[in-house]
Design a protein around this motif. Structure first.
Motif, PDB file in Angstrom:
ATOM      1  N   VAL A 116       0.830  -1.032   0.029  1.00 30.74           N
ATOM      2  CA  VAL A 116       0.013   0.022  -0.002  1.00 30.74           C
ATOM      3  C   VAL A 116       0.894   1.128   0.000  1.00 30.74           C
ATOM      4  O   VAL A 116       1.782   1.319   0.869  1.00 30.74           O
ATOM      5  CB  VAL A 116      -0.875   0.057   1.317  1.00 30.74           C
ATOM      6  CG1 VAL A 116      -1.800   1.237   1.261  1.00 30.74           C
ATOM      7  CG2 VAL A 116      -1.736  -1.292   1.319  1.00 30.74           C
ATOM      8  N   VAL A 117       0.453   2.174  -0.953  1.00 31.11           N
ATOM      9  CA  VAL A 117       1.047   3.433  -0.906  1.00 31.11           C
ATOM     10  C   VAL A 117      -0.002   4.397  -0.574  1.00 31.11           C
ATOM     11  O   VAL A 117      -1.037   4.585  -0.908  1.00 31.11           O
ATOM     12  CB  VAL A 117       1.596   3.859  -2.146  1.00 31.11           C
ATOM     13  CG1 VAL A 117       2.454   5.241  -2.171  1.00 31.11           C
ATOM     14  CG2 VAL A 117       2.941   2.870  -2.276  1.00 31.11           C
ATOM     15  N   ALA A 118       0.339   5.185   0.620  1.00 26.75           N
ATOM     16  CA  ALA A 118      -0.885   6.366   1.013  1.00 26.75           C
ATOM     17  C   ALA A 118       0.096   7.693   0.933  1.00 26.75           C
ATOM     18  O   ALA A 118       1.233   7.753   1.079  1.00 26.75           O
ATOM     19  CB  ALA A 118      -1.429   5.997   2.058  1.00 26.75           C
ATOM     20  N   PHE A 119      -0.745   8.732   0.599  1.00 28.49           N
ATOM     21  CA  PHE A 119      -0.359  10.059   0.833  1.00 28.49           C
ATOM     22  C   PHE A 119      -1.393  10.905   1.770  1.00 28.49           C
ATOM     23  O   PHE A 119      -2.621  10.872   1.439  1.00 28.49           O
ATOM     24  CB  PHE A 119      -0.642  10.851  -0.613  1.00 28.49           C
ATOM     25  CG  PHE A 119       0.730  10.242  -1.421  1.00 28.49           C
ATOM     26  CD1 PHE A 119       1.907  11.049  -1.509  1.00 28.49           C
ATOM     27  CD2 PHE A 119       0.624   9.380  -2.360  1.00 28.49           C
ATOM     28  CE1 PHE A 119       2.813  10.598  -2.180  1.00 28.49           C
ATOM     29  CE2 PHE A 119       1.462   8.781  -3.144  1.00 28.49           C
ATOM     30  CZ  PHE A 119       2.857   9.498  -3.359  1.00 28.49           C
ATOM     31  N   TYR A 120      -1.071  11.299   2.810  1.00 26.91           N
ATOM     32  CA  TYR A 120      -1.997  12.028   3.895  1.00 26.91           C
ATOM     33  C   TYR A 120      -1.602  13.273   3.959  1.00 26.91           C
ATOM     34  O   TYR A 120      -0.479  13.755   3.666  1.00 26.91           O
ATOM     35  CB  TYR A 120      -1.875  11.062   5.014  1.00 26.91           C
ATOM     36  CG  TYR A 120      -0.371  11.310   5.789  1.00 26.91           C
ATOM     37  CD1 TYR A 120      -0.319  12.370   6.872  1.00 26.91           C
ATOM     38  CD2 TYR A 120       0.783  10.752   5.606  1.00 26.91           C
ATOM     39  CE1 TYR A 120       0.724  12.685   7.450  1.00 26.91           C
ATOM     40  CE2 TYR A 120       1.917  10.827   6.340  1.00 26.91           C
ATOM     41  CZ  TYR A 120       1.916  11.856   7.287  1.00 26.91           C
ATOM     42  OH  TYR A 120       2.991  12.164   7.836  1.00 26.91           O
ATOM     43  N   SER A 121      -2.546  14.297   4.674  1.00 32.20           N
ATOM     44  CA  SER A 121      -2.010  15.589   4.807  1.00 32.20           C
ATOM     45  C   SER A 121      -2.381  15.866   6.235  1.00 32.20           C
ATOM     46  O   SER A 121      -3.627  15.561   6.582  1.00 32.20           O
ATOM     47  CB  SER A 121      -2.857  16.576   3.775  1.00 32.20           C
ATOM     48  OG  SER A 121      -2.795  17.959   4.488  1.00 32.20           O
ATOM     49  N   ASP A 122      -1.666  16.398   6.793  1.00 34.53           N
ATOM     50  CA  ASP A 122      -1.916  17.007   8.296  1.00 34.53           C
ATOM     51  C   ASP A 122      -2.491  18.078   8.661  1.00 34.53           C
ATOM     52  O   ASP A 122      -2.771  18.678   9.507  1.00 34.53           O
ATOM     53  CB  ASP A 122      -0.349  16.914   9.072  1.00 34.53           C
ATOM     54  CG  ASP A 122       0.634  17.864   8.517  1.00 34.53           C
ATOM     55  OD1 ASP A 122       0.313  18.580   7.562  1.00 34.53           O
ATOM     56  OD2 ASP A 122       1.843  17.646   8.852  1.00 34.53           O
ATOM     57  N   GLU A 123      -2.768  18.896   7.386  1.00 39.91           N
ATOM     58  CA  GLU A 123      -3.672  19.992   7.145  1.00 39.91           C
ATOM     59  C   GLU A 123      -5.289  19.593   7.583  1.00 39.91           C
ATOM     60  O   GLU A 123      -5.802  20.352   7.705  1.00 39.91           O
ATOM     61  CB  GLU A 123      -3.605  20.667   5.904  1.00 39.91           C
ATOM     62  CG  GLU A 123      -2.176  21.098   5.819  1.00 39.91           C
ATOM     63  CD  GLU A 123      -2.091  21.809   4.045  1.00 39.91           C
ATOM     64  OE1 GLU A 123      -2.927  22.483   3.782  1.00 39.91           O
ATOM     65  OE2 GLU A 123      -1.010  21.411   3.547  1.00 39.91           O
ATOM     66  N   ILE A 124      -5.448  18.168   7.414  1.00 43.53           N
ATOM     67  CA  ILE A 124      -6.529  17.603   7.853  1.00 43.53           C
ATOM     68  C   ILE A 124      -6.386  16.766   9.034  1.00 43.53           C
ATOM     69  O   ILE A 124      -5.913  15.470   8.644  1.00 43.53           O
ATOM     70  CB  ILE A 124      -7.366  16.965   6.732  1.00 43.53           C
ATOM     71  CG1 ILE A 124      -7.624  17.802   5.536  1.00 43.53           C
ATOM     72  CG2 ILE A 124      -8.608  16.457   7.218  1.00 43.53           C
ATOM     73  CD1 ILE A 124      -8.026  17.305   4.302  1.00 43.53           C
ATOM     74  N   PRO A 125      -6.226  17.118  10.260  1.00 47.03           N
ATOM     75  CA  PRO A 125      -5.707  16.526  11.448  1.00 47.03           C
ATOM     76  C   PRO A 125      -6.765  15.190  11.532  1.00 47.03           C
ATOM     77  O   PRO A 125      -7.258  15.196  12.862  1.00 47.03           O
ATOM     78  CB  PRO A 125      -5.341  17.489  12.502  1.00 47.03           C
ATOM     79  CG  PRO A 125      -6.668  18.460  12.181  1.00 47.03           C
ATOM     80  CD  PRO A 125      -6.852  18.538  10.477  1.00 47.03           C
ATOM     81  N   VAL A 126      -6.971  14.410  10.730  1.00 48.53           N
ATOM     82  CA  VAL A 126      -8.086  13.290  11.189  1.00 48.53           C
ATOM     83  C   VAL A 126      -7.510  12.248  10.587  1.00 48.53           C
ATOM     84  O   VAL A 126      -6.961  12.058   9.274  1.00 48.53           O
ATOM     85  CB  VAL A 126      -9.648  13.643  10.377  1.00 48.53           C
ATOM     86  CG1 VAL A 126     -10.380  12.327  10.683  1.00 48.53           C
ATOM     87  CG2 VAL A 126     -10.114  14.880  10.867  1.00 48.53           C
TER      88      VAL A 126
END
Length: 258
Positions: free
Chosen positions: A169-179
């Motif tokens: 699995v490759v994921a890209f997450y944003s901590d600008e949406i802190p969920v």
């Protein structure tokens, strides 16, 4: 010189405080995702020397009448630490090929996750039967990297993982949406997953739009229809139902358990 240094430090501290005060973090809203399935890759993966005499001609016929990528859409509504991932109706013209009925080419899951309790409820369609899977949210051991990319206007960081012992699995997450949520059953990163790829399964989910608005409780309705079971209960049911299906069954098996 000393006064100048003090003045510079004061300005830097003031700028940092102002940035922190003005920084905006999205804690509620709706994310629109686009799921893209490389059907040519999916079909190729199931062809072997035992079935190629009739699979290969069917594949060639499929390529004449269908595009390489099947595109499906879904939404993820979230508020605080609760999320609801739900597929949208497929508005593409119906295909006459049974390849289009493969589980990866469909949207079989509606997933509610409460990240406060780490519990999830998934309405899952398996063939013609509906299951309601209530269990703890999938535990994923992520390895966060330094790679970043922009998705739907958000800066995202890459993370890699292995689920079900064999699915990369490759994921890209944003901590600008802190969920710590994401599409389907993928969670557990320090920010919302806006991009997800299963490279060896030939499928991706990427956000196309994030709407930053309050979400009413009615939009986060827990799925309630289906035969009640747990993850291990569903696994046992599928193991028994697909006994003797060989490699073909194994591919269906892991997709139904995602």
């Amino acid at each position: 010189m000393k006064k100048h240094l003090i003045l510079l430090l004061t300005c830097l501290i003031g700028s940092s405080a102002a940035f922190a005060q003005n920084a905006h973090f999205t804690t509620a809203g709706t994310i629109e995702y686009e799921k893209r399935v490389n059907m040519y890759g999916v079909i190729k993966a199931v062809i072997n020397k035992d079935n190629e005499s009739w699979y290969a001609p069917a594949f060639e016929q499929y390529k004449k009448n269908n595009p390489q990528f099947k595109v499906l859409k879904s939404t993820l509504s979230f508020s605080g630490n609760r999320t609801l991932y739900a597929p949208l109706p497929d508005d593409a013209p119906p295909s006459n090929s049974w390849f289009s009925d493969m589980p990866l080419a469909q949207q079989i899951n509606t997933v509610y996750t409460d990240l406060n309790t780490n519990l999830s409820t998934t309405a899952k369609k398996v063939f013609d039967e509906a299951f309601l899977v209530k269990d703890t949210a999938r535990k994923i051991t992520w390895k966060i990297t330094d790679e970043t990319r922009d998705i739907a206007g958000y800066t995202c960081r890459r993370a890699n993982a292995l689920v079900m012992d064999s699915i990369y699995v490759v994921a890209f997450y944003s901590d600008e949406i802190p969920v710590s949520g994401g599409p389907e059953s993928f969670t557990g990163l320090p920010g919302m997953i806006l991009g997800l790829a299963l490279p060896h399964e030939n499928v991706t989910w990427f956000a196309t739009k994030v709407t930053d608005v309050p979400v009413a409780d009615a939009q986060l309705k827990v799925p309630a229809k289906g035969k009640a079971t747990t993850y291990s209960g569903l696994k046992a049911t599928l193991t028994k139902a697909m006994e003797g299906w060989g490699e073909y069954g194994k591919r269906f098996f892991k997709i139904y358990l995602l």
